[in-house]
Scaffold this motif. Structure first.
Motif, short mmCIF file in Angstrom:
data_model
loop_
_atom_site.label_atom_id
_atom_site.label_comp_id
_atom_site.label_asym_id
_atom_site.label_seq_id
_atom_site.Cartn_x
_atom_site.Cartn_y
_atom_site.Cartn_z
N ALA A 108 3.44 12.78 5.69
CA ALA A 108 3.20 13.83 6.69
C ALA A 108 3.41 13.27 8.10
CB ALA A 108 1.79 14.37 6.55
N PRO A 109 3.70 14.12 9.07
CA PRO A 109 3.85 13.64 10.45
C PRO A 109 2.65 12.81 10.88
CG PRO A 109 4.53 15.93 10.29
CD PRO A 109 3.93 15.57 8.96
N GLY A 110 2.93 11.65 11.42
CA GLY A 110 1.86 10.74 11.82
C GLY A 110 1.29 9.92 10.67
N GLY A 111 1.85 10.10 9.47
CA GLY A 111 1.38 9.37 8.30
C GLY A 111 1.88 7.94 8.26
N LEU A 112 1.49 7.26 7.20
CA LEU A 112 1.80 5.84 7.06
C LEU A 112 3.27 5.59 6.76
CD1 LEU A 112 0.71 2.90 6.82
CD2 LEU A 112 0.23 3.40 4.41
N PHE B 78 0.83 -1.20 0.00
CA PHE B 78 0.00 0.00 0.00
C PHE B 78 0.87 1.25 0.00
CE2 PHE B 78 -2.58 -3.31 2.04
CZ PHE B 78 -3.66 -3.31 1.16
N ILE B 79 0.38 2.29 -0.69
CA ILE B 79 1.15 3.53 -0.80
C ILE B 79 0.56 4.66 0.03
CG2 ILE B 79 2.03 2.89 -3.08
CD1 ILE B 79 0.05 4.93 -4.28
N ALA B 80 -0.63 4.46 0.57
CA ALA B 80 -1.28 5.48 1.40
C ALA B 80 -2.39 4.83 2.21
CB ALA B 80 -1.84 6.61 0.54
N ALA B 81 -2.85 5.55 3.21
CA ALA B 81 -3.97 5.10 4.03
C ALA B 81 -5.26 5.13 3.20
CB ALA B 81 -4.11 5.99 5.26
N PRO B 82 -6.34 4.48 3.68
CA PRO B 82 -7.59 4.46 2.92
C PRO B 82 -8.15 5.84 2.59
CG PRO B 82 -7.65 2.80 4.63
CD PRO B 82 -6.40 3.61 4.87
N ASP B 83 -7.85 6.85 3.43
CA ASP B 83 -8.37 8.19 3.17
C ASP B 83 -7.50 8.98 2.19
OD1 ASP B 83 -6.15 8.76 4.71
OD2 ASP B 83 -7.23 9.84 6.29
N ALA B 84 -6.44 8.33 1.66
CA ALA B 84 -5.54 8.94 0.67
C ALA B 84 -4.81 10.16 1.21
CB ALA B 84 -6.30 9.30 -0.60
N LEU C 103 10.89 0.68 -5.88
CA LEU C 103 10.04 0.58 -4.69
C LEU C 103 10.85 0.94 -3.45
CD1 LEU C 103 8.15 -2.77 -5.40
CD2 LEU C 103 7.38 -0.43 -5.84
N LYS C 104 10.39 1.93 -2.75
CA LYS C 104 10.99 2.29 -1.47
C LYS C 104 10.17 1.54 -0.42
CE LYS C 104 10.17 6.59 -2.50
NZ LYS C 104 10.08 8.06 -2.43
N LEU C 105 10.58 0.30 -0.18
CA LEU C 105 9.79 -0.62 0.63
C LEU C 105 10.06 -0.39 2.11
CD1 LEU C 105 7.77 -2.86 -0.14
CD2 LEU C 105 9.62 -4.51 0.19
N ASN C 106 9.05 0.14 2.79
CA ASN C 106 9.19 0.50 4.20
C ASN C 106 8.85 -0.68 5.11
OD1 ASN C 106 9.15 3.88 4.70
ND2 ASN C 106 8.71 3.11 2.65
N PRO C 107 9.52 -0.82 6.25
CA PRO C 107 9.25 -1.92 7.18
C PRO C 107 7.98 -1.67 8.00
CG PRO C 107 10.96 -0.53 8.10
CD PRO C 107 10.66 0.02 6.73
N VAL C 108 6.87 -1.52 7.27
CA VAL C 108 5.57 -1.18 7.86
C VAL C 108 4.51 -1.98 7.12
CG1 VAL C 108 3.87 0.68 8.17
CG2 VAL C 108 6.30 1.18 8.40
N THR C 109 3.50 -2.42 7.82
CA THR C 109 2.31 -2.99 7.17
C THR C 109 1.12 -2.11 7.48
OG1 THR C 109 1.93 -4.47 9.05
CG2 THR C 109 3.14 -5.39 7.18
N ALA C 110 0.15 -2.10 6.56
CA ALA C 110 -1.03 -1.25 6.72
C ALA C 110 -2.31 -2.04 6.93
CB ALA C 110 -1.18 -0.35 5.49
N GLY C 111 -2.36 -3.26 6.44
CA GLY C 111 -3.59 -4.04 6.53
C GLY C 111 -4.51 -3.76 5.36
#
Length: 204
Positions: free
Chosen positions: A26-30, A15-21, A152-160
């Motif tokens: 941004a600070p606190g972003g995905l 995923f490249i962004a949260a569901p709300d796009a 791909l700048k693959l971040n060590p994060v999952t979003a679900g």
């Protein structure tokens, strides 16, 4: 021929962004950039930093990869919300939108027509550097068959769940890609470069 390069940050689950796009950086972003991530961009892809970030970091290098950036309306709106009518004044800037109308900035070309046709024209230009597809998912889906390279700048994060790498405009057309470069940063982000295999399909 110039290449269309989709250089984009993503989570481990694609995923490249949260569901709300909302702006993922941004600070606190995905996908908030870490210091080593920013340092790597400065060293390897300085042209992908927005103008204000370049100014704050003292970056003056033109960069060796891109001279043109293309994006969709949703991606462009993130910059507008931050007060930036042209986030990349150091690059030729093209925004694809059927609803934006007149460009808010003389440095930004708004194209209401077919993105595929326009990108093909850009790729056929003589000389110059490659074309950076910055986002978002809808435009990446429309341009799926035109993308020559994925970084791909693959971040060590999952979003679900969230906004996927390719939006609904992408057809089900599996393609094979060859890993041509990779860098893993100390903070865990991996920069993975893949080139499309011409006529290639995934092997069984």
């Amino acid at each position: 021929m110039r290449k269309l390069v989709h250089l984009v940050a993503a989570t481990l689950d694609g995923f490249i962004a949260a569901p709300d796009a909302s702006d993922p950086s941004a600070p606190g972003g995905l996908l908030v950039p870490t210091p080593d991530y920013v340092a790597h961009l400065v060293a390897t892809y300085p042209e992908t930093l927005p103008g204000p970030a370049r100014a704050a970091l003292g970056v003056e290098a033109e960069g060796t990869h891109f001279d043109t950036v293309v994006e969709g309306r949703g991606s462009y709106d993130i910059g507008l919300a931050a007060g930036l009518t042209d986030a990349y004044p150091h690059l030729r800037h093209v925004v694809f939108s059927r609803t934006l109308g007149e460009s808010p900035d003389p440095g930004v070309r708004v194209v209401a027509g077919d993105p595929v046709a326009t990108v093909r024209e850009l790729k056929r230009e003589e000389g110059g550097k490659d074309i950076w597809l910055v986002g978002g998912a809808t435009l990446a889906g429309v341009l799926y068959d035109e993308i020559d390279r994925l970084v791909l700048k693959l971040n060590p994060v999952t979003a679900g769940t969230g906004i996927p790498l390719f939006g609904a405009g992408a057809a089900f057309r599996p393609a094979a890609w060859r890993l041509t470069d990779h860098t893993v940063l100390a903070g865990g982000t991996a920069f993975l470069t893949y080139d499309r295999v011409p006529g290639g399909e995934p092997s069984a």
